[in-house]
Design a protein around this motif. Structure first.
Motif, short mmCIF file in Angstrom:
data_model
loop_
_atom_site.label_atom_id
_atom_site.label_comp_id
_atom_site.label_asym_id
_atom_site.label_seq_id
_atom_site.Cartn_x
_atom_site.Cartn_y
_atom_site.Cartn_z
N GLY A 99 55.63 55.86 36.89
CA GLY A 99 54.65 55.88 35.82
C GLY A 99 53.49 57.26 35.17
O GLY A 99 52.83 57.55 34.80
N LYS A 100 53.47 58.19 37.23
CA LYS A 100 53.24 59.68 37.20
C LYS A 100 53.85 60.49 35.92
O LYS A 100 52.90 61.33 35.26
CB LYS A 100 52.84 59.76 38.33
CG LYS A 100 52.44 59.93 39.44
CD LYS A 100 52.42 60.12 40.53
CE LYS A 100 53.55 60.53 40.69
NZ LYS A 100 53.37 61.26 42.21
N TYR A 101 54.84 60.55 35.12
CA TYR A 101 55.28 61.52 34.73
C TYR A 101 56.05 60.50 33.35
O TYR A 101 56.71 61.15 32.53
CB TYR A 101 57.22 61.54 35.97
CG TYR A 101 56.49 62.00 36.88
CD1 TYR A 101 56.17 63.74 36.47
CD2 TYR A 101 57.14 61.39 37.99
CE1 TYR A 101 55.99 64.28 37.76
CE2 TYR A 101 56.58 62.13 39.10
CZ TYR A 101 56.19 63.57 39.11
OH TYR A 101 56.22 64.17 40.15
N SER A 102 55.09 59.10 33.22
CA SER A 102 55.99 58.83 31.92
C SER A 102 55.42 59.19 30.40
O SER A 102 56.82 59.25 29.60
CB SER A 102 54.90 57.39 31.90
OG SER A 102 53.41 57.88 31.92
N PHE A 103 54.60 59.82 30.17
CA PHE A 103 54.46 60.54 29.21
C PHE A 103 55.38 61.57 29.38
O PHE A 103 56.13 61.93 27.92
CB PHE A 103 52.85 61.46 28.34
CG PHE A 103 53.38 61.82 27.46
CD1 PHE A 103 52.98 60.67 26.22
CD2 PHE A 103 52.46 62.43 27.76
CE1 PHE A 103 52.46 61.45 24.82
CE2 PHE A 103 52.05 63.43 25.76
CZ PHE A 103 51.80 62.72 25.08
N GLY A 104 55.80 62.48 29.91
CA GLY A 104 56.94 63.54 29.74
C GLY A 104 57.78 63.03 29.71
O GLY A 104 58.68 63.01 28.35
N HIS A 109 62.90 62.03 26.22
CA HIS A 109 63.71 61.54 25.55
C HIS A 109 64.54 61.45 24.96
O HIS A 109 65.80 61.03 24.54
CB HIS A 109 63.98 59.29 26.75
CG HIS A 109 63.50 58.77 25.51
ND1 HIS A 109 61.56 58.93 25.08
CD2 HIS A 109 63.69 57.77 23.99
CE1 HIS A 109 61.64 58.42 24.13
NE2 HIS A 109 62.91 58.24 24.04
N PRO A 110 64.28 61.05 23.66
CA PRO A 110 64.69 61.64 22.41
C PRO A 110 65.60 63.02 22.52
O PRO A 110 67.04 63.01 21.89
CB PRO A 110 63.13 61.98 21.50
CG PRO A 110 62.18 61.49 22.50
CD PRO A 110 62.73 61.69 23.00
N LEU A 111 65.23 63.93 23.10
CA LEU A 111 65.79 65.02 22.95
C LEU A 111 67.06 65.03 23.65
O LEU A 111 68.55 65.70 23.09
CB LEU A 111 65.26 66.51 23.44
CG LEU A 111 65.52 67.83 23.34
CD1 LEU A 111 66.25 68.24 22.16
CD2 LEU A 111 65.16 68.40 24.52
N LEU A 112 66.41 64.39 25.12
CA LEU A 112 68.48 63.50 25.91
C LEU A 112 69.19 62.59 24.96
O LEU A 112 69.82 63.67 25.44
CB LEU A 112 67.78 63.66 27.07
CG LEU A 112 68.67 62.98 28.40
CD1 LEU A 112 69.43 64.50 28.43
CD2 LEU A 112 68.34 62.78 29.14
#
Length: 163
Positions: A99-104, A109-112
């Motif tokens: 959750g700490k990294y959810s915005f990142g 994820h779309p780029l990946l």
């Protein structure tokens, strides 16, 4: 059945939807029924149209469609209602950690996913095999690669707020 005009607007819409559900206190009656009905619409609608056309139809399977949005509301609400119950266990610790990294993860994820479609070695997607197997596999692979990408970026002071 698309209710949004482009992929960017659906991404922002899901982000805002999750934010509103997480921050507002209200009781959504019958949310399980909405979720089950929307899931049945997605599954049965996809099956019926696929059988009728003789090829996979993504009309109801589309992330931009109303049934998927209805299902997402149910999942968001279900997570809010049951994951915030105060019970600490392995799953909630893991969810708190990512959750700490959810915005990142959301930003990366779309780029990946697009990179995974372009390179044959990474050509894994929800539609590259049986969707019941490939959707969870794709989700897990994209989640962990995104997490591995975002974790070091979060150590850089200027990027810390974004990731």
């Amino acid at each position: 059945m698309q209710i949004f005009s482009n992929p960017f607007s659906v991404g922002v819409s899901y982000l805002l939807l999750g934010y509103v559900i997480a921050r507002r206190e209200y009781e959504l009656k019958y949310y399980q029924v909405y979720g089950i009905v929307s899931l049945l619409i997605i599954l049965l609608g996809t099956y019926i149209i696929t059988m009728w056309k003789g090829a996979l139809s993504q009309v109801f399977y589309d992330a931009l469609g109303l049934p998927v949005l209805m299902y997402a509301v149910m999942v968001f609400y279900l997570c809010k209602k049951h994951l915030n119950s105060g019970i600490r266990n392995y799953n909630s610790r893991f969810l708190e950690y990512i959750g700490k990294y959810s915005f990142g993860i959301y930003l990366v994820h779309p780029l990946l996913l697009s990179l995974m479609q372009k390179f044959p070695l990474l050509s894994i997607s929800a539609l590259s095999g049986n969707p019941y197997i490939m959707m969870p596999v794709t989700f897990i692979v994209v989640l962990f690669i995104s997490l591995l990408f975002i974790m070091p970026l979060s150590k850089i002071p200027i990027l810390k707020r974004i990731t």
